[in-house]
Write a protein that holds these residues in place. Structure first.
Motif, short mmCIF file in Angstrom:
data_model
loop_
_atom_site.label_atom_id
_atom_site.label_comp_id
_atom_site.label_asym_id
_atom_site.label_seq_id
_atom_site.Cartn_x
_atom_site.Cartn_y
_atom_site.Cartn_z
N GLY A 51 0.81 -1.21 0.00
CA GLY A 51 0.00 0.00 0.00
C GLY A 51 0.84 1.26 0.00
O GLY A 51 0.54 2.23 -0.72
N THR A 55 1.02 4.15 -2.87
CA THR A 55 0.88 5.57 -2.56
C THR A 55 2.05 6.35 -3.14
O THR A 55 1.86 7.41 -3.77
CB THR A 55 0.82 5.78 -1.04
N PRO A 197 -1.18 5.13 6.38
CA PRO A 197 -2.60 4.96 6.05
C PRO A 197 -2.77 4.78 4.55
O PRO A 197 -2.08 5.41 3.75
CB PRO A 197 -3.23 6.27 6.53
N LEU A 198 -3.69 3.90 4.17
CA LEU A 198 -3.90 3.59 2.76
C LEU A 198 -5.22 4.17 2.28
O LEU A 198 -6.28 3.86 2.83
CB LEU A 198 -3.91 2.07 2.55
N GLY A 199 -5.13 5.02 1.26
CA GLY A 199 -6.34 5.49 0.62
C GLY A 199 -6.99 4.38 -0.18
O GLY A 199 -6.43 3.29 -0.34
N ARG A 200 -8.17 4.67 -0.71
CA ARG A 200 -8.92 3.65 -1.44
C ARG A 200 -8.12 3.12 -2.63
O ARG A 200 -8.06 1.91 -2.86
CB ARG A 200 -10.25 4.23 -1.92
N ALA A 203 -5.10 0.94 -1.39
CA ALA A 203 -5.56 -0.36 -0.87
C ALA A 203 -5.98 -1.28 -2.00
O ALA A 203 -5.70 -2.49 -1.99
CB ALA A 203 -6.71 -0.14 0.11
N ARG A 240 -5.93 -4.55 5.68
CA ARG A 240 -6.22 -3.37 6.49
C ARG A 240 -6.10 -2.09 5.64
O ARG A 240 -5.50 -2.11 4.57
CB ARG A 240 -5.23 -3.24 7.64
N ASP A 241 -6.58 -0.99 6.23
CA ASP A 241 -6.41 0.30 5.57
C ASP A 241 -5.19 1.04 6.12
O ASP A 241 -5.05 2.25 5.97
CB ASP A 241 -7.66 1.17 5.72
N VAL A 242 -4.30 0.28 6.76
CA VAL A 242 -3.08 0.87 7.29
C VAL A 242 -1.98 -0.19 7.28
O VAL A 242 -2.25 -1.39 7.42
CB VAL A 242 -3.29 1.39 8.74
#
Length: 482
Positions: A51, A55, A197-200, A203, A240-242
């Motif tokens: 992720g 990014t 943190p992962l944006g949409r 991810a 996860r989103d992170v």
């Protein structure tokens, strides 16, 4: 010891979700000119950092990917894929995964033997060093597998990446993978943890990239030996989103950054990749491994809490041919559980360990034992002077590489009194982080020509042996019974 089976359910993702939600971790700083990823196997880069890489790629940050092995050992019992065939497949999967993330350029594939990176540290170091020489290393973020992950190749790659990055002045962050499977929140160095943190979009790109590693997330076939490596419970940790990364341990005694290559004072970071003690064999497990273990657990191997350890300790003591010894040397005493028992049967005990944290706990246990001396030492290089009539190698020699094992056994023979004994006891199951198995250690011990075996006890879990010098009498003969 960190020992796990990838087939087990492992720690449920809900445990990690709660732990992450309760903590406010600082973000990974992506104000960099370039990212260099050093992975142990194809898929590590996606699992741990896919992720963040997506990014960075979306921001136009150049990314270099280095993969140490082809991961050809992931299915050792496969009836459908040879190691060479699996290596080719995993290389193709890696290229597809990087394309899905948006990484331009081909990965650097070192092709080192799977599960044997410890013997090839310099290759990894030289490759990373060459990449860091391109431009300003201080504007590069180096990502790698984490040295505390419970996997030999992950540890080696993490150690090398951290050391070379520090020598070149680059920033280093490590990503855990198997920690999420075998560990709990108590095993995490939260004080050094950072989040990405992962944006949409990031991810989604990571999910697509992981889907490219089909040999790991799906069975190779329906045949036994071709089972899925990463089951659904394990994969949940990477949906996860992170993502979580660990900064290196802060060192107050760090050496100054090297001068640029070709200028006065320039150093070769690849030549510096070694444990803290300059004479250490890089194939042996270094001090950082033990420091990490004792930082996370008061009793990492359960010496005081497990019946298995209590019973094994009793077996070691029962196997000793003599009721009492003049001088005992114990290599790798840890927190002193066995040391205390040996002290009751000896006039003098000299015990050493590589970890200062372990020795501090041993000192607390043995504070009233004036005839016990505890010291920090790197073995076998710092073998103590003097002679001993009992030398104890209990759960220690498999941490040594083959060269150090040879040196250690030679040192033991040289320090053994004419009537002395060597007792060795080791776990028999393979552990990814250990250079040798217990059976390999005891095979080497049996091959020492100056020694003769007096006792051999073998179970599924451990092997226990006692040796004397060639021609040593049996227990009954020494007692005059035969």
């Amino acid at each position: 010891m960190v020992s796990f089976d990838h087939r087990e359910p492992g720690t449920d993702e809900s445990v990690w979700a709660a732990a992450l939600a309760s903590r406010r971790l600082p973000p990974v700083d992506l104000d960099v000119d370039r990212i260099v990823v050093v992975a142990a196997h194809p898929d590590d880069e996606c699992l741990g950092a896919g992720g963040l890489l997506a990014t960075a790629a979306g921001r136009g940050i150049p990314i270099d990917v280095v993969v140490a092995t082809d991961g050809e050992g992931s299915h050792p019992a496969s009836p459908t894929h040879s190691p060479a065939g699996l290596a080719r497949r995993r290389r193709a999967e890696l290229a597809e995964a990087m394309d899905r993330i948006g990484v331009e350029g081909l990965p650097v594939l070192l092709g080192l033997p799977d599960a044997s990176t410890g013997a090839h540290r310099r290759v990894i170091a030289e490759t990373l060093d060459a990449l860091l020489r391109r431009g300003n290393a201080r504007r590069v973020l180096v990502l790698s597998t984490w040295r505390g992950d419970g996997h030999h190749d992950h540890r080696v790659v993490g150690e090398v990446a951290e050391q070379v990055a520090a020598a070149r002045g680059a920033r280093h962050r490590a990503f855990p993978i198997w920690l999420w499977h075998w560990g709990t929140p108590d095993d995490v160095p939260w004080d050094r943890a950072e989040r990405a943190p992962l944006g949409r979009d990031a991810a989604a790109a990571k999910a697509r990239a992981l889907g490219a590693h089909r040999s790991q997330i799906a069975p190779l076939s329906d045949a036994p030996g071709d089972e899925t490596m990463l089951h659904a419970g394990m994969r949940a940790h990477f949906a996860r989103d992170v993502e979580v990364f660990f900064a290196p341990v802060a060192r107050t005694d760090a050496a100054p950054a090297p001068a640029p290559a070709g200028q006065p004072g320039a150093t070769d970071p690849a030549a510096e990749v070694r444990p803290t003690e300059t004479d250490a064999d890089p194939a042996s497990v270094g001090a950082d491994y033990f420091d990490d273990m004792y930082a996370r657990h008061d009793d990492p191997w359960g010496f005081d809490s497990r019946w298995y350890e209590e019973r094994k300790r009793a077996a070691v003591l029962a196997a000793l041919p003599r009721r009492r010894y003049r001088a005992v040397f114990e290599a790798g005493c840890s927190t002193g559980a066995l040391t205390a028992a040996l002290a009751a049967r000896a006039d003098r005990v000299h015990a050493v360990d590589l970890s200062e944290a372990a020795l501090e706990r041993a000192r607390q246990r043995l504070t009233a034992q004036a005839h016990v001396e505890l010291r920090r030492a790197l073995l076998p290089q710092q073998w103590p002077e003097g002679a001993f009539d009992l030398i104890v190698l209990s759960e220690v020699a498999y941490y040594w590489g083959a060269a150090d094992l040879e040196r250690g056994l030679a040192a033991a023979v040289a320090a053994l009194d004419p009537d002395g004994h060597v007792v060795a006891c080791h776990w028999r199951h393979p552990v990814a982080e250990y250079p040798l198995t217990g059976d390999e250690v005891h095979a080497a011990l049996a091959a020492v020509p100056q020694l003769a075996r007096l006792v051999r006890h073998v179970e599924d879990d451990f092997v226990l042996e006692v040796y004397g010098r060639a021609g040593a009498p049996s227990v009954a003969a020494e007692a005059g019974l035969v």
